[in-house]
Design a protein around this motif. Structure first.
Motif, short mmCIF file in Angstrom:
data_model
loop_
_atom_site.label_atom_id
_atom_site.label_comp_id
_atom_site.label_asym_id
_atom_site.label_seq_id
_atom_site.Cartn_x
_atom_site.Cartn_y
_atom_site.Cartn_z
N ASP A 294 0.82 -1.21 0.00
CA ASP A 294 0.00 0.00 0.00
C ASP A 294 0.85 1.26 0.00
N SER A 295 2.08 1.15 0.51
CA SER A 295 2.95 2.32 0.62
C SER A 295 3.75 2.58 -0.65
N VAL A 296 3.62 1.70 -1.65
CA VAL A 296 4.38 1.85 -2.89
C VAL A 296 3.71 2.90 -3.78
N SER A 297 4.46 3.95 -4.13
CA SER A 297 3.92 5.00 -5.00
C SER A 297 4.30 4.77 -6.46
N ASP A 298 5.41 4.05 -6.71
CA ASP A 298 5.81 3.77 -8.09
C ASP A 298 6.70 2.53 -8.11
N ALA A 299 6.63 1.81 -9.22
CA ALA A 299 7.44 0.60 -9.37
C ALA A 299 7.76 0.41 -10.85
N THR A 300 9.03 0.19 -11.15
CA THR A 300 9.47 -0.05 -12.53
C THR A 300 10.39 -1.25 -12.58
N SER A 301 10.34 -2.00 -13.67
CA SER A 301 11.21 -3.16 -13.82
C SER A 301 12.45 -2.76 -14.61
N SER A 302 13.58 -3.35 -14.25
CA SER A 302 14.84 -3.09 -14.95
C SER A 302 15.78 -4.25 -14.69
N PHE A 303 17.07 -4.04 -14.95
CA PHE A 303 18.09 -5.09 -14.72
C PHE A 303 19.19 -4.52 -13.85
N ASP A 304 19.74 -5.39 -12.99
CA ASP A 304 20.83 -4.93 -12.13
C ASP A 304 22.16 -5.01 -12.87
N PRO B 65 16.94 -9.53 -13.51
CA PRO B 65 15.77 -8.65 -13.39
C PRO B 65 15.59 -8.14 -11.97
N GLN B 66 15.11 -6.90 -11.87
CA GLN B 66 14.85 -6.30 -10.58
C GLN B 66 13.67 -5.34 -10.71
N VAL B 67 13.11 -4.94 -9.58
CA VAL B 67 12.03 -3.96 -9.54
C VAL B 67 12.48 -2.81 -8.66
N ASN B 68 12.44 -1.61 -9.22
CA ASN B 68 12.80 -0.41 -8.48
C ASN B 68 11.54 0.15 -7.80
N ILE B 69 11.63 0.31 -6.47
CA ILE B 69 10.47 0.69 -5.66
C ILE B 69 10.63 2.12 -5.15
N PRO C 124 12.47 -11.65 -16.49
CA PRO C 124 11.99 -10.29 -16.80
C PRO C 124 10.47 -10.22 -16.81
N ARG C 125 9.83 -11.32 -17.22
CA ARG C 125 8.36 -11.33 -17.23
C ARG C 125 7.81 -11.19 -15.83
N GLU C 126 8.42 -11.90 -14.87
CA GLU C 126 7.95 -11.81 -13.49
C GLU C 126 8.18 -10.41 -12.93
N SER C 127 9.33 -9.81 -13.23
CA SER C 127 9.61 -8.47 -12.72
C SER C 127 8.68 -7.43 -13.32
N SER C 128 8.37 -7.56 -14.62
CA SER C 128 7.48 -6.58 -15.26
C SER C 128 6.06 -6.71 -14.72
N GLU C 129 5.60 -7.96 -14.47
CA GLU C 129 4.25 -8.14 -13.94
C GLU C 129 4.17 -7.66 -12.49
N LEU C 130 5.22 -7.92 -11.71
CA LEU C 130 5.22 -7.44 -10.32
C LEU C 130 5.21 -5.91 -10.30
N ALA C 131 6.00 -5.29 -11.17
CA ALA C 131 6.02 -3.83 -11.24
C ALA C 131 4.67 -3.29 -11.66
N LEU C 132 4.03 -3.98 -12.62
CA LEU C 132 2.70 -3.55 -13.07
C LEU C 132 1.69 -3.59 -11.93
N LEU C 133 1.69 -4.70 -11.19
CA LEU C 133 0.73 -4.86 -10.10
C LEU C 133 0.95 -3.82 -9.01
N LEU C 134 2.20 -3.55 -8.69
CA LEU C 134 2.49 -2.58 -7.64
C LEU C 134 2.23 -1.16 -8.12
#
Length: 617
Positions: free
Chosen positions: A321-331, A336-340, A417-427
């Motif tokens: 609930d505290s997440v204001s933005d989330a994007t997927s990228s690579f370390d 794959p990673q998600v920037n929170i 990358p698919r999992e990171s992009s979907e997680l970023a989308l949901l958040l």
């Protein structure tokens, strides 16, 4: 010279009509009914073996398959008819098992050369194309429990900071109970917590040698939280559907705790079902120490399939609930990673907890509330879909806190990358304030959509024929000009709908029929004006010029007022009303062009610059 266009204007008209024909042409290529296959988890994919299993099951059921292929989105099975598609769904779903999602789909058949130009058919609404209707139920008691769990962590932190001793904190049946050994500690805690959490009703009791402080929601607070949970889930689902690019979906409230979602003409309904059905959220927990044997510890498994486990404090640092933005990228290692990014409240809480926990491990826990379906044979011998709701909780990553964390950090340990992009989308779309469960999934079959299309097209054809006959009989050659403009108007209207990816619905077809009448109405005004000028003794060239010029103001005023009404309908309407407003608005704009500019171009080519030529009007 009267009634002559310059060459550039004729060329411009031809260019507009050519583009209209080009972008309307894909509507002659109907989509193939198909089944879209995907997996329940983003970490796995549909392979050739799964596709062969589905093909074998269809062959045994004597269902003809047009084509089968693997795509980046999963597997696709094409059929020759909507009936075969509907019959194949339970068979394929039963053959593949619970780990796969089998969803109805329509696959475009537009030629590649048209698709390369960005041309495609107009999207059809749920009533024409068919689609999926979901009825979702919001688990409002879970929203109340989740709010109590977050409050529990905050209350314990306050009591520890104020050095007020307590023994345990439990949540049961909507009541948060704090156990104390001394009555004085209970009194201090009650005074302190009432200031920090005024939305709760407090009561105290004594059992044995312990004193309990109970905190429960007031009726007003409970109603507010439940209403917020429903509204937040409504907003979140709309955001998720918008992220998927669904054209004109219907997402609306039904009753006190249910939400209706309708997805017409989605290119990948399997992905949509997975995204909408996944009530994903995140929780951040500190890892418990090896010597911590208290009951405030949970043992969870990692989601990477390694079988590793970790013991985590039940206290929640923050949630999604505290997440204001989330994007997927690579370390830096290409993983794959998600920037929170957190909101201010979440950032302060994260900073407060991690400041005192440098050197300890912090886990990112991914939670999904999902429903699993399987087909079983009922007493009548028919395949029936049975649903079961369940929750999955797993650790995404467990990393050492090197320094105090703030509003921005990253989540690693994702499998693809698919999992990171979907997680970023949901958040990014927003966390659900409460779990949702599928109560009903109903399919609007392609056969019903085909019947609606047939009836709608028939009505449009009859209307077009009647209008054209009237114009030919009453206005002769000028009526022919109007009929050509009317046909081109329909072409341009369909081209605009295709280019704008507008959705055509059954009420939209009614809007097209209405547009036909409005299109020739402009010509009727012009031709009647020309007749009046001829009756007043004006030469034919001046009569044509005066008829078009003097009728323009009336036509413009009439169309602009209708266009304003159509825009208002689109702004405040939903579903079918919007479909009607879209075709009406576009039809008004294209009819202004064809009825005035195109019709006059035809008149100019035939009669322009020719003296004393008799007008067949």
């Amino acid at each position: 010279m009267l009634n002559k266009y310059p060459l550039w204007k004729y060329l411009l008209i031809l260019l507009v009509l050519a583009l209209g024909l080009l972008y309307a042409f894909p509507n002659l290529y109907p989509d193939d009914p198909a089944l879209q296959l995907s997996t329940q988890k983003a970490t796995s994919v549909v392979d050739e073996k799964a596709l062969q299993t589905a093909q074998q099951a269809l062959a045994e059921a004597n269902i003809e398959l047009k084509a089968a292929e693997l795509t980046s989105a999963g597997g696709t099975l094409r059929f020759n008819s909507g009936g075969d598609q509907l019959a194949a769904k339970p068979i394929v779903a039963a053959a593949l098992g619970e780990n796969y999602v089998t969803a109805l789909n329509l696959v475009p058949t537009t030629p590649d050369w048209l698709a390369s130009l960005g041309a495609g058919p107009a999207k059809l609404g749920l009533d024409l194309r068919g689609g999926v209707h979901f009825l979702l139920e919001v688990d409002t008691p879970a929203a109340l429990k989740q709010r109590l769990e977050v409050a529990s962590s905050e209350m314990k932190a306050i009591l520890r900071s104020d050095r007020i001793r307590y023994r345990s904190v439990e949540i049961d049946d909507g009541i948060l109970s704090i156990r104390f050994l001394k009555d004085e500690d209970l009194s201090l805690a009650e005074d302190r917590l009432k200031d920090e959490f005024p939305e709760y009703v407090y009561s105290s009791r004594e059992e044995g040698n312990s004193f309990y402080l109970d905190a429960g929601f007031t009726e007003a607070s409970k109603a507010e939280i439940e209403a917020y949970a429903l509204q937040q889930n409504l907003t979140t689902l709309r955001n998720r559907v918008n992220e998927l690019g669904v054209a004109e979906p219907l997402v609306q409230r039904q009753g006190s705790n249910r939400i209706v979602v309708e997805l017409p003409g989605v290119q990948d309904t399997a992905a949509a079902k997975r995204i909408i059905g996944a009530t994903a959220n995140l929780e951040f927990h500190l890892e418990a120490g090896l010597d911590d044997s208290s009951a405030n510890v949970d043992t969870l498994t990692f989601r990477d399939g390694s079988g590793r486990t970790a013991r985590l404090d039940r206290d929640i640092i923050i949630t999604g609930d505290s997440v204001s933005d989330a994007t997927s990228s690579f370390d830096e290692n290409g993983q794959p990673q998600v920037n929170i990014s957190l909101d201010s409240k979440g950032g302060k809480q994260m900073s407060k907890v991690t400041r005192a926990a440098v050197g300890r491990n912090m886990a990112v826990v991914f939670i999904e509330h999902k429903s699993r379906s399987r087909f079983v044979e009922n007493e009548e011998g028919k395949m029936e879909e049975v649903r079961r709701s369940y929750s999955e909780k797993g650790i995404i990553s467990l990393a050492t806190i090197q320094t105090t964390l703030g509003n921005s950090f990253r989540i690693t340990g994702l499998d693809s990358p698919r999992e990171s992009s979907e997680l970023a989308l949901l958040l990014r779309a927003g966390a659900l304030a409460a779990p949702i469960y599928f109560v009903e999934e109903r399919t609007i079959g392609p056969s019903l959509g085909a019947e609606n299309i047939k009836l709608g097209v028939s009505s449009a054809q009859i209307g077009l024929l009647v209008v054209m006959l009237f114009m030919l009989i009453y206005y002769k050659v000028f009526g022919l000009f109007a009929n050509i403009s009317l046909a081109l108007n329909i072409v341009l209207l369909m081209a605009c709908m295709s280019m704008l990816s507008a959705t055509l619905t059954l009420p939209g077809i009614a809007g097209i029929v209405l547009t036909m009448g409005m299109a020739v109405d402009a010509n009727v005004l012009i031709f009647s004006r020309i007749k009046e000028e001829l009756a007043n003794g004006l030469p034919s060239q001046q009569a044509i010029h005066s008829g078009f010029n003097r009728a323009f103001t009336t036509i413009f005023d009439a169309n602009i007022t209708t266009l304003l009404v159509a825009v208002i309908l689109f702004a405040v309407g939903t579903g079918p009303v919007k479909g009607f407003a879209v075709t009406l608005s576009l039809g008004i704009i294209t009819s202004m062009f064809t009825a005035i500019v195109v019709t006059r171009a035809q008149v100019n080519l035939v009669y322009g610059g020719r003296k004393n030529k008799k007008l067949y009007i």
